[in-house]
Design a protein around this motif. Structure first.
Motif, PDB file in Angstrom:
ATOM      1  N   VAL A 361     114.355  51.238  16.867  1.00 62.25           N
ATOM      2  CA  VAL A 361     113.610  50.272  17.681  1.00 62.25           C
ATOM      3  C   VAL A 361     114.589  49.208  18.178  1.00 62.25           C
ATOM      4  CG1 VAL A 361     111.696  48.644  17.773  1.00 62.25           C
ATOM      5  CG2 VAL A 361     111.570  50.629  16.227  1.00 62.25           C
ATOM      6  N   PRO A 362     114.871  49.149  19.472  1.00 60.37           N
ATOM      7  CA  PRO A 362     115.733  48.078  19.999  1.00 60.37           C
ATOM      8  C   PRO A 362     115.012  46.735  19.919  1.00 60.37           C
ATOM      9  CG  PRO A 362     115.580  49.923  21.548  1.00 60.37           C
ATOM     10  CD  PRO A 362     114.511  50.120  20.513  1.00 60.37           C
ATOM     11  N   LEU A 363     115.743  45.693  19.581  1.00 61.62           N
ATOM     12  CA  LEU A 363     115.164  44.349  19.602  1.00 61.62           C
ATOM     13  C   LEU A 363     114.743  43.995  21.025  1.00 61.62           C
ATOM     14  CD1 LEU A 363     117.524  42.148  17.386  1.00 61.62           C
ATOM     15  CD2 LEU A 363     115.159  42.782  16.897  1.00 61.62           C
ATOM     16  N   ASP A 364     113.554  43.449  21.166  1.00 61.05           N
ATOM     17  CA  ASP A 364     113.100  42.984  22.472  1.00 61.05           C
ATOM     18  C   ASP A 364     113.517  41.525  22.621  1.00 61.05           C
ATOM     19  OD1 ASP A 364     111.864  42.390  24.841  1.00 61.05           O
ATOM     20  OD2 ASP A 364     109.940  43.306  24.315  1.00 61.05           O
ATOM     21  N   MET A 365     114.787  41.340  22.933  1.00 57.28           N
ATOM     22  CA  MET A 365     115.329  39.986  23.035  1.00 57.28           C
ATOM     23  C   MET A 365     114.703  39.213  24.187  1.00 57.28           C
ATOM     24  SD  MET A 365     117.399  39.521  20.555  1.00 57.28           S
ATOM     25  CE  MET A 365     118.092  37.988  21.147  1.00 57.28           C
ATOM     26  N   GLU A 366     114.359  39.903  25.251  1.00 62.43           N
ATOM     27  CA  GLU A 366     113.797  39.224  26.426  1.00 62.43           C
ATOM     28  C   GLU A 366     112.435  38.626  26.102  1.00 62.43           C
ATOM     29  OE1 GLU A 366     113.935  42.263  29.362  1.00 62.43           O
ATOM     30  OE2 GLU A 366     116.125  42.229  29.505  1.00 62.43           O
ATOM     31  N   ALA A 367     111.590  39.404  25.415  1.00 56.71           N
ATOM     32  CA  ALA A 367     110.273  38.881  25.028  1.00 56.71           C
ATOM     33  C   ALA A 367     110.430  37.723  24.051  1.00 56.71           C
ATOM     34  CB  ALA A 367     109.432  39.993  24.421  1.00 56.71           C
ATOM     35  N   TRP A 368     111.361  37.858  23.101  1.00 52.91           N
ATOM     36  CA  TRP A 368     111.590  36.781  22.139  1.00 52.91           C
ATOM     37  C   TRP A 368     112.044  35.513  22.853  1.00 52.91           C
ATOM     38  CZ3 TRP A 368     115.979  33.956  20.990  1.00 52.91           C
ATOM     39  CH2 TRP A 368     115.896  33.127  19.861  1.00 52.91           C
ATOM     40  N   ALA A 369     112.970  35.667  23.800  1.00 51.57           N
ATOM     41  CA  ALA A 369     113.484  34.500  24.517  1.00 51.57           C
ATOM     42  C   ALA A 369     112.367  33.789  25.283  1.00 51.57           C
ATOM     43  CB  ALA A 369     114.601  34.923  25.471  1.00 51.57           C
ATOM     44  N   LYS A 370     111.469  34.560  25.884  1.00 50.11           N
ATOM     45  CA  LYS A 370     110.343  33.965  26.606  1.00 50.11           C
ATOM     46  C   LYS A 370     109.421  33.217  25.653  1.00 50.11           C
ATOM     47  CE  LYS A 370     110.314  37.390  30.332  1.00 50.11           C
ATOM     48  NZ  LYS A 370     109.591  38.543  30.944  1.00 50.11           N
ATOM     49  N   GLU A 371     109.164  33.821  24.483  1.00 51.59           N
ATOM     50  CA  GLU A 371     108.311  33.166  23.491  1.00 51.59           C
ATOM     51  C   GLU A 371     108.915  31.848  23.017  1.00 51.59           C
ATOM     52  OE1 GLU A 371     107.781  35.960  20.367  1.00 51.59           O
ATOM     53  OE2 GLU A 371     106.459  37.295  21.511  1.00 51.59           O
ATOM     54  N   GLN A 372     110.257  31.800  22.969  1.00 50.91           N
ATOM     55  CA  GLN A 372     110.934  30.592  22.499  1.00 50.91           C
ATOM     56  C   GLN A 372     111.086  29.550  23.602  1.00 50.91           C
ATOM     57  OE1 GLN A 372     111.800  30.228  19.177  1.00 50.91           O
ATOM     58  NE2 GLN A 372     110.678  32.169  19.036  1.00 50.91           N
ATOM     59  N   GLY A 373     110.705  29.918  24.819  1.00 51.44           N
ATOM     60  CA  GLY A 373     110.862  29.003  25.930  1.00 51.44           C
ATOM     61  C   GLY A 373     112.303  28.829  26.356  1.00 51.44           C
ATOM     62  N   SER A 374     113.147  29.848  26.112  1.00 54.25           N
ATOM     63  CA  SER A 374     114.561  29.764  26.445  1.00 54.25           C
ATOM     64  C   SER A 374     114.772  29.748  27.958  1.00 54.25           C
ATOM     65  CB  SER A 374     115.309  30.953  25.840  1.00 54.25           C
ATOM     66  OG  SER A 374     116.663  30.974  26.262  1.00 54.25           O
ATOM     67  N   THR A 375     115.791  29.031  28.395  1.00 55.30           N
ATOM     68  CA  THR A 375     116.183  29.025  29.805  1.00 55.30           C
ATOM     69  C   THR A 375     117.506  29.746  30.020  1.00 55.30           C
ATOM     70  OG1 THR A 375     117.278  26.874  29.530  1.00 55.30           O
ATOM     71  CG2 THR A 375     114.972  26.860  30.252  1.00 55.30           C
ATOM     72  N   ASP A 376     118.050  30.349  28.949  1.00 53.12           N
ATOM     73  CA  ASP A 376     119.317  31.086  29.030  1.00 53.12           C
ATOM     74  C   ASP A 376     119.079  32.406  29.755  1.00 53.12           C
ATOM     75  OD1 ASP A 376     121.582  32.727  28.510  1.00 53.12           O
ATOM     76  OD2 ASP A 376     122.035  31.567  26.710  1.00 53.12           O
ATOM     77  N   LYS A 377     119.662  32.549  30.942  1.00 48.70           N
ATOM     78  CA  LYS A 377     119.415  33.736  31.756  1.00 48.70           C
ATOM     79  C   LYS A 377     119.962  35.010  31.110  1.00 48.70           C
ATOM     80  CE  LYS A 377     119.089  31.235  36.120  1.00 48.70           C
ATOM     81  NZ  LYS A 377     119.621  31.067  37.502  1.00 48.70           N
ATOM     82  N   ASN A 378     120.995  34.875  30.288  1.00 49.45           N
ATOM     83  CA  ASN A 378     121.507  36.047  29.582  1.00 49.45           C
ATOM     84  C   ASN A 378     120.490  36.585  28.584  1.00 49.45           C
ATOM     85  OD1 ASN A 378     123.940  35.933  30.972  1.00 49.45           O
ATOM     86  ND2 ASN A 378     124.978  34.756  29.369  1.00 49.45           N
ATOM     87  N   LEU A 379     119.812  35.679  27.884  1.00 44.86           N
ATOM     88  CA  LEU A 379     118.784  36.095  26.936  1.00 44.86           C
ATOM     89  C   LEU A 379     117.550  36.618  27.655  1.00 44.86           C
ATOM     90  CD1 LEU A 379     118.986  33.248  24.262  1.00 44.86           C
ATOM     91  CD2 LEU A 379     119.691  35.629  23.981  1.00 44.86           C
ATOM     92  N   LEU A 380     117.190  35.993  28.749  1.00 44.54           N
ATOM     93  CA  LEU A 380     116.011  36.423  29.497  1.00 44.54           C
ATOM     94  C   LEU A 380     116.231  37.755  30.203  1.00 44.54           C
ATOM     95  CD1 LEU A 380     115.009  32.952  30.976  1.00 44.54           C
ATOM     96  CD2 LEU A 380     113.804  34.217  29.171  1.00 44.54           C
TER      97      LEU A 380
END
Length: 481
Positions: A361-380
């Motif tokens: 199962v690959p980590l869904d980093m993009e969904a996590w970043a959105k949940e955290q309210g991140s503005t880092d485009k690399n994470l999004l």
């Protein structure tokens, strides 16, 4: 005659469920269907971490078999284990993100260390959502065994246990007596405090060591009771006296302890699931000495004598599995590095009858970043960013090899560029366990042919050939009944 056979007749009368003699197993591997071909990605310059990464083409997605059981389906009788390996956590206080740290990341082995804190936090949240019966971490918990990294990582693991999910760990070759432990300041990597084996057991006492039903006096190996029918045999395969070594081995005294644990489990009617950091089988054709446990045939014979069907490991950073023999013997599943794209973990359903089903199962980093309210485009845009990152690191590895070896001097800059790109493309797919998807097209490229004509005696050339030979299946799912 196997040791278990002698006891079978007497035991079957009293044990109706749990550990049983294994019937001959047959392998069912989830094979990807044919997918559209894609060109390899260009290797751009390092993007700024605060800007969106360039668009690159993705590897083809695996097409799900509509007849296959859904991944979330759990065996009615058995345990569900979440597996992760080679996290290589670094304490945030050990870097100022300067040039020394950046060079370490860009010319490393593909670990996304510059986002290891976010990867770890996303992993913790994924574990809570998966809600497995147990989490097993098979070594290389830290970047290079830094004391601060161990202490901080143990605090992270407590978040999982606070959610009611037990976690157990073993050391990897990076974790103990590692003189490469460093803090990054400016352009420098300065030495920092590392730990010994006693420290490891103390720091991770709540993650297996103080909960063990048995501990080996000669190593950091122990046995953990998963449930009424299953035990984890956590094997310390590392060499760290007086300092750490890359390769693995098991102490002679530990073999005697293993035998005692197997007998005890058999008497109690329990399955044993052995876990080590280093590989039991020759999972890599090229890096056998550093990856396979030294004299592993002794451990293989010992586990075979008790009809143990499965061994779990990490270390290789490549998603892979194989069997001791084509039609017989123990299976080994190697779970790839959580810190290396595609940054995935494994889910293992292990039946009380010894059957098992595994998928990644690959980590869904993009969904996590959105949940955290991140503005880092690399994470999004982490999927695209991490794939480009890994390609760039492997591209750099090839270019570094060209500079080291004079047999490449006659090649033009363009030819070296072609070779580096195809090496990056094939190796990235190999790390994901999906080289089969791009093999045919990649081997037709001019860069690959140049490796064949000019590569010898480069280790990268040999490694590239071994990947292509091995690219016969997708290594992300396996079911054995």
């Amino acid at each position: 005659m196997k040791k278990r056979t002698a006891l079978y007749a007497a035991l079957i009368c009293t044990i109706m469920t749990g550990c049983s003699l294994k019937s001959p197993v047959s392998e069912t591997v989830t094979e990807p269907e044919s997918t559209a071909e894609t060109e390899s990605a260009e290797i751009p310059q390092t993007p700024a971490e605060t800007t969106a990464p360039p668009t690159i083409e993705e590897f083809p997605h695996e097409v799900e078999d509509p007849t296959a059981a859904p991944p979330e389906q759990k065996f009615e009788e058995g345990c569900r284990i979440l597996l992760a390996s080679d996290i290589h956590y670094l304490s945030r206080g050990l870097t100022d993100f300067g040039d020394g740290f950046k060079y370490k990341v860009e010319h490393g082995d593909g670990k996304v260390v510059n986002y290891i804190w976010e990867i770890t936090d996303a992993f913790i949240e994924a574990v809570k959502k998966e809600d497995p019966d147990l989490v097993i971490l098979s070594g290389d918990l830290t970047l290079n065994g830094e004391r601060d990294s161990h202490l901080d990582f143990a605090k992270k693991l407590k978040e999982i246990e606070d959610a009611g999910i037990p976690v157990i760990v073993i050391p990897g070759n990076h974790d103990i007596n590692n003189t490469a432990a460093a803090q990054f300041t400016g352009a420098q990597a300065l030495g920092t405090s590392h730990i010994g084996p006693e420290d490891f057991a103390e720091i991770y006492q709540d993650f297996g060591y103080d909960e063990a039903v048995s501990r080996d006096s000669a190593s950091l190996s122990y046995v953990y009771q998963i449930d009424d029918y299953n035990r984890a045999l956590m094997l310390d395969t590392c060499q760290y006296a007086p300092y750490n070594q890359v390769g693995g081995m098991i102490q002679e005294e530990t073999y005697d302890w293993i035998e005692d644990q197997m007998e005890d489990a058999w008497d109690l009617g329990m399955n044993v699931i052995p876990v080590g950091h280093h590989n039991l089988l020759d999972e890599s054709e090229v890096y056998v000495e550093d990856c396979t446990i030294e004299h592993s045939e002794q451990l293989i014979d010992q586990l075979d004598s008790w009809d143990v069907p499965l061994f779990l490991s990490g270390h290789l950073h490549v998603q892979h599995f194989m069997r001791e023999d084509e039609d017989y013997g123990i299976y080994e599943i190697v779970t790839s590095s959580l810190a290396t794209p595609p940054c995935q973990y494994g889910m293992l359903d292990y039946g009380d009858d010894g059957s098992f089903k595994y998928h990644t199962v690959p980590l869904d980093m993009e969904a996590w970043a959105k949940e955290q309210g991140s503005t880092d485009k690399n994470l999004l845009n982490f999927k695209a960013y991490s794939e480009e990152f890994l390609n760039r690191v492997f591209y750099n590895q090839a270019q570094d090899e060209f500079e080291r070896m004079n047999n490449f001097d006659s090649l033009t800059k363009r030819q070296k560029d072609q070779m580096a790109k195809v090496y990056a493309e094939i190796n990235s797919a190999c790390y994901a366990g999906k080289a089969v998807e791009i093999k045919d097209k990649a081997t037709e490229k001019a860069g690959y042919k140049l490796w064949g004509e000019n590569g010898y005696p480069s280790i990268l050339s040999q490694y590239l050939e071994s990947i292509v030979r091995d690219a016969t299946k997708d290594y992300n799912s396996l079911e054995v009944k």
